[in-house]
Every structure is written in structure tokens, then in C-alpha cells.
Motif scaffolding. Structure first.
Motif, PDB file in Angstrom:
ATOM      1  N   UNK A  60       0.871  -1.276  -0.020  1.00 25.52           N
ATOM      2  CA  UNK A  60       0.102  -0.013   0.069  1.00 25.52           C
ATOM      3  C   UNK A  60       0.740   1.277   0.129  1.00 25.52           C
ATOM      4  N   UNK A  61       2.016   1.278   0.697  1.00 25.67           N
ATOM      5  CA  UNK A  61       2.687   2.510   0.824  1.00 25.67           C
ATOM      6  C   UNK A  61       3.571   2.584  -0.296  1.00 25.67           C
ATOM      7  N   UNK A  62       4.122   1.466  -1.050  1.00 27.71           N
ATOM      8  CA  UNK A  62       4.564   1.732  -2.234  1.00 27.71           C
ATOM      9  C   UNK A  62       3.649   2.258  -3.489  1.00 27.71           C
ATOM     10  N   UNK A  63       2.532   1.582  -3.374  1.00 27.91           N
ATOM     11  CA  UNK A  63       1.614   2.102  -4.299  1.00 27.91           C
ATOM     12  C   UNK A  63       1.180   3.702  -4.276  1.00 27.91           C
ATOM     13  N   UNK A  64       1.142   4.088  -2.927  1.00 33.93           N
ATOM     14  CA  UNK A  64       0.922   5.437  -2.633  1.00 33.93           C
ATOM     15  C   UNK A  64       2.004   6.360  -3.100  1.00 33.93           C
ATOM     16  N   UNK A  65       3.201   6.029  -2.364  1.00 28.94           N
ATOM     17  CA  UNK A  65       4.396   6.869  -2.804  1.00 28.94           C
ATOM     18  C   UNK A  65       4.821   6.617  -4.096  1.00 28.94           C
ATOM     19  N   UNK A  66       4.836   5.640  -4.672  1.00 29.90           N
ATOM     20  CA  UNK A  66       5.735   5.488  -5.857  1.00 29.90           C
ATOM     21  C   UNK A  66       4.852   5.885  -7.266  1.00 29.90           C
ATOM     22  N   UNK A  67       3.749   5.669  -7.106  1.00 32.33           N
ATOM     23  CA  UNK A  67       2.803   5.698  -8.233  1.00 32.33           C
ATOM     24  C   UNK A  67       1.612   6.634  -8.259  1.00 32.33           C
ATOM     25  N   UNK A  68       1.368   6.968  -6.696  1.00 27.31           N
ATOM     26  CA  UNK A  68       0.217   7.895  -6.537  1.00 27.31           C
ATOM     27  C   UNK A  68      -1.156   7.120  -6.660  1.00 27.31           C
ATOM     28  N   UNK A  69      -1.380   5.713  -6.399  1.00 29.49           N
ATOM     29  CA  UNK A  69      -2.560   4.948  -6.619  1.00 29.49           C
ATOM     30  C   UNK A  69      -3.076   4.691  -5.599  1.00 29.49           C
ATOM     31  N   UNK A  70      -4.334   4.204  -5.336  1.00 33.23           N
ATOM     32  CA  UNK A  70      -4.831   3.479  -4.081  1.00 33.23           C
ATOM     33  C   UNK A  70      -5.363   2.205  -4.476  1.00 33.23           C
ATOM     34  N   UNK A  71      -4.803   1.240  -3.926  1.00 31.86           N
ATOM     35  CA  UNK A  71      -5.009  -0.125  -4.332  1.00 31.86           C
ATOM     36  C   UNK A  71      -5.876  -0.930  -3.128  1.00 31.86           C
ATOM     37  N   UNK A  72      -6.175  -2.183  -3.403  1.00 30.57           N
ATOM     38  CA  UNK A  72      -6.813  -2.839  -2.269  1.00 30.57           C
ATOM     39  C   UNK A  72      -6.147  -3.338  -1.155  1.00 30.57           C
ATOM     40  N   UNK A  73      -4.632  -3.088  -1.139  1.00 30.38           N
ATOM     41  CA  UNK A  73      -3.996  -3.310  -0.120  1.00 30.38           C
ATOM     42  C   UNK A  73      -4.039  -2.229   1.069  1.00 30.38           C
ATOM     43  N   UNK A  74      -4.384  -0.933   0.536  1.00 30.15           N
ATOM     44  CA  UNK A  74      -4.797   0.061   1.602  1.00 30.15           C
ATOM     45  C   UNK A  74      -6.098  -0.184   2.338  1.00 30.15           C
ATOM     46  N   UNK A  75      -6.940  -0.684   1.946  1.00 37.16           N
ATOM     47  CA  UNK A  75      -8.181  -1.341   2.480  1.00 37.16           C
ATOM     48  C   UNK A  75      -7.902  -2.366   3.577  1.00 37.16           C
ATOM     49  N   UNK A  76      -7.208  -3.084   2.915  1.00 34.72           N
ATOM     50  CA  UNK A  76      -6.581  -4.494   3.818  1.00 34.72           C
ATOM     51  C   UNK A  76      -5.957  -3.785   5.078  1.00 34.72           C
ATOM     52  N   UNK A  77      -5.092  -2.998   4.814  1.00 32.63           N
ATOM     53  CA  UNK A  77      -4.192  -2.486   6.067  1.00 32.63           C
ATOM     54  C   UNK A  77      -5.177  -1.670   6.866  1.00 32.63           C
ATOM     55  N   UNK A  78      -6.013  -0.878   6.544  1.00 28.89           N
ATOM     56  CA  UNK A  78      -6.900  -0.252   7.468  1.00 28.89           C
ATOM     57  C   UNK A  78      -7.927  -0.971   8.101  1.00 28.89           C
ATOM     58  N   UNK A  79      -8.346  -2.156   7.556  1.00 25.25           N
ATOM     59  CA  UNK A  79      -9.319  -2.985   8.218  1.00 25.25           C
ATOM     60  C   UNK A  79      -8.609  -3.735   9.344  1.00 25.25           C
ATOM     61  N   UNK A  80      -7.209  -4.210   8.940  1.00 25.98           N
ATOM     62  CA  UNK A  80      -6.445  -4.994   9.750  1.00 25.98           C
ATOM     63  C   UNK A  80      -6.205  -4.221  10.985  1.00 25.98           C
ATOM     64  N   UNK A  81      -5.817  -2.883  10.842  1.00 20.91           N
ATOM     65  CA  UNK A  81      -5.595  -2.181  11.865  1.00 20.91           C
ATOM     66  C   UNK A  81      -6.870  -1.730  12.724  1.00 20.91           C
ATOM     67  N   UNK A  82      -7.815  -1.786  12.305  1.00 21.72           N
ATOM     68  CA  UNK A  82      -9.128  -1.649  13.060  1.00 21.72           C
ATOM     69  C   UNK A  82      -9.502  -2.845  13.749  1.00 21.72           C
ATOM     70  N   UNK A  83      -9.229  -4.085  13.215  1.00 21.78           N
ATOM     71  CA  UNK A  83      -9.406  -5.131  13.770  1.00 21.78           C
ATOM     72  C   UNK A  83      -8.573  -5.520  15.092  1.00 21.78           C
ATOM     73  N   UNK A  84      -7.108  -5.194  14.649  1.00 21.31           N
ATOM     74  CA  UNK A  84      -6.189  -4.989  15.862  1.00 21.31           C
ATOM     75  C   UNK A  84      -6.757  -4.197  17.224  1.00 21.31           C
ATOM     76  N   UNK A  85      -7.314  -3.182  16.593  1.00 23.27           N
ATOM     77  CA  UNK A  85      -7.543  -1.999  18.036  1.00 23.27           C
ATOM     78  C   UNK A  85      -8.941  -2.811  18.563  1.00 23.27           C
TER      79      UNK A  85
END
Length: 271
Positions: A231-256
Motif C-alpha cells: 500500500x505504501x509503495x503504491x501511494x508513494x511510487x505511483x500515486x495509486x490507491x489499491x486494495x492493500x490500503x483497504x486491507x491495511x486499514x481493516x487489519x488495523x481496525x481489527x487489532x484495535x
């Protein structure tokens, strides 16, 4: 109050029934306390200042030519990986310092104050977000000095940084839980490293997944660290938002959602 009543109440922690607003104010005050500790003992920042610099230099110049053919081609791969690895590792300090404060009796003294009981725990977690921000900024700055110029632009780089900080804050709840239930600070650090070490190195942070053995690729592909790095590579390197961003945010929410109640419950029992 009679002398007998005063004696009977001596030594008991003050009951405090605080509103949500007061709890927030108390937590912010405790976060400020955490920042004052950093100012008085600046060596606490060594891990978030020296580690990004050393890791970026070592990994780039040691593995850059072998993996990507050149240092410049490896920077878009390694900088997001180093960023995630460094900031996530920094969250271990939350549990270690929490355990140290509990061992020193600091939290016992807080119980005698008319503040929200959750404030010391919440304040510690808030203060550590400053450490994550410092590590994030230094990693990007070091990468820029070495020639990393992300095509995503400053806006997407900032979003990538905020994403890493948010996910690291979520992970810090896991280590805060270890800090509350463990007996010593050294055991917190040991347990945390056992959990974090394989997650960070058995990921796509440093090498492409397709260079790994087939039996290992399945784990790397489901590893939450890999999703965050992608997700970080897609954002920083290409300026795109992919499914990995959503997966990361959902994972963080589940942990909390899982570890915040566990940590608070364990903390209330211990304090």
C-alpha cells in the motif's frame, strides 16, 4: 470526617467518575508528560533517528545491486519497506516503557490523583505517535538524500506516512497488552521481537516475493506487513490507491477492536 473514618479511608485510591471530555483532557496531559520525558532523556529517540538512517544505508548499498541491479532502482523498493519495518518496530517501545512505569510504581501514584484511570495508558499511546512521525519523516528524508524521488508526489507520500503511523499505533495496542500482563520490561521486549521479527523479514519489504521458495510465498502473501508495504509503495511510487490500503486499514481496525478492550481490562485489573 471523624478520625476513625479518615483512618478507614487512608491508603485507598480515590474514586473518580470522569466524563468523556475530562478523560480526553487527562489523556492529553499524560501524553504531554510522555513528550517531556523524551525531551529530558533524548536518547529515547535513538531508535527512531539512527535506525532509519542505518537500515536505509545498509540495506540499500548491500542488497541494491544484487536485487534490483542498482541502488537507484532499489530505492523505490526499499524505502517503503524500511519505513514500515522501522515504524512498526518502534511500537515495541510502548509496551516496554509501560511495563517500566508500572514496575517503578508510577501508575500507583497516578491512582491517588483525581484523573481518569485510563489516562496514563491512553496518554502513553498518544505520545508514541510523535516517535512514529519522526521515524517516518527521517526515512523519507534519508531516501530523498540518496536519490529517492517518489512519483506519487508529496500528497500521496504524506498519505502513505499517515497510513504507516496509524497502523503502527494500532499495533502498539498489542505491545501495550504485553506490557500490562508481562512481569518485566525485558520479557516484553523479548516477546515482542519474537512476534515482530518474522513478520517484518518474512514479507515483501526487502526482496520481491517471486524470488522466495514457493512454500514461503503463501505466508508472505497473506502477511499483513506485506499488504502495508504494498500500500505504501503504491501511494508513494505511483500515486495509486489499491486494495492493500483497504486491507491495511481493516487489519488495523481489527487489532484495535480486539486488543484495546483486552489491554484496558488488564490494565484496570493491575492498577
Amino acid at each position: 470526617m471523624s478520625t476513625t473514618a479518615a483512618k478507614r479511608g487512608a491508603g485507598r485510591p480515590l474514586k473518580n467518575y470522569t466524563s468523556f471530555g475530562q478523560s480526553v483532557r487527562n489523556s492529553l496531559t499524560m501524553a504531554y508528560r510522555g513528550l517531556l520525558k523524551i525531551r529530558r532523556t533524548p536518547e529515547q529517540l535513538f531508535d527512531v533517528t539512527l535506525q532509519p538512517i542505518l537500515f536505509t544505508l545498509m540495506f540499500t548499498y548491500i542488497f541494491g545491486g544484487a536485487i534490483s541491479g542498482s541502488v537507484s532502482d532499489y530505492l523505490p523498493v526499499i524505502i517503503p519497506g524500511i519505513l514500515v519495518q522501522t515504524v512498526i518496530s518502534t511500537s515495541i517501545v510502548t509496551g516496554v516503557q509501560l511495563r517500566e512505569d508500572m514496575e517503578k510504581g508510577v501508575f500507583d501514584r497516578f491512582k491517588s490523583l483525581p484523573i481518569a484511570r485510563i489516562a496514563p495508558l491512553a496518554g502513553a499511546l498518544l505520545a508514541d505517535t510523535v516517535r512514529y512521525a519522526i521515524a517516518t519523516l527521517l526515512t523519507f528524508v534519508m531516501g530523498y538524500i540518496m536519490g529517492y524521488h517518489p512519483d506519487g508526489g508529496l500528497g500521496y507520500v504524506a498519505i502513505a506516512g499517515v497510513l504507516v503511523i496509524a497502523c503502527s499505533w494500532a499495533v502498539s495496542w498489542i505491545f501495550a497488552f504485553f506490557g500490562v500482563i508481562a512481569r518485566t520490561a525485558s520479557s516484553v521486549q523479548g516477546i515482542s521481537m519474537i512476534v515482530l521479527f518474522p513478520l517484518t523479514f518474512l514479507s515483501n519489504a526487502f526482496v520481491p516475493v517471486d524470488t522466495m521458495p514457493g512454500w514461503l510465498q503463501w505466508f508472505v502473501n497473506i502477511n499483513p506487513i506485506s499488504h502495508l508495504v504494498t500500500a505504501v509503495r503504491e501511494l508513494a511510487n505511483t500515486g495509486t490507491v489499491g486494495p492493500d490500503l483497504a486491507i491495511s486499514l481493516i487489519g488495523a481496525a481489527v487489532i484495535v477492536a480486539v486488543f484495546a478492550p483486552l489491554t484496558v481490562r488488564a490494565y484496570m485489573r493491575r492498577t
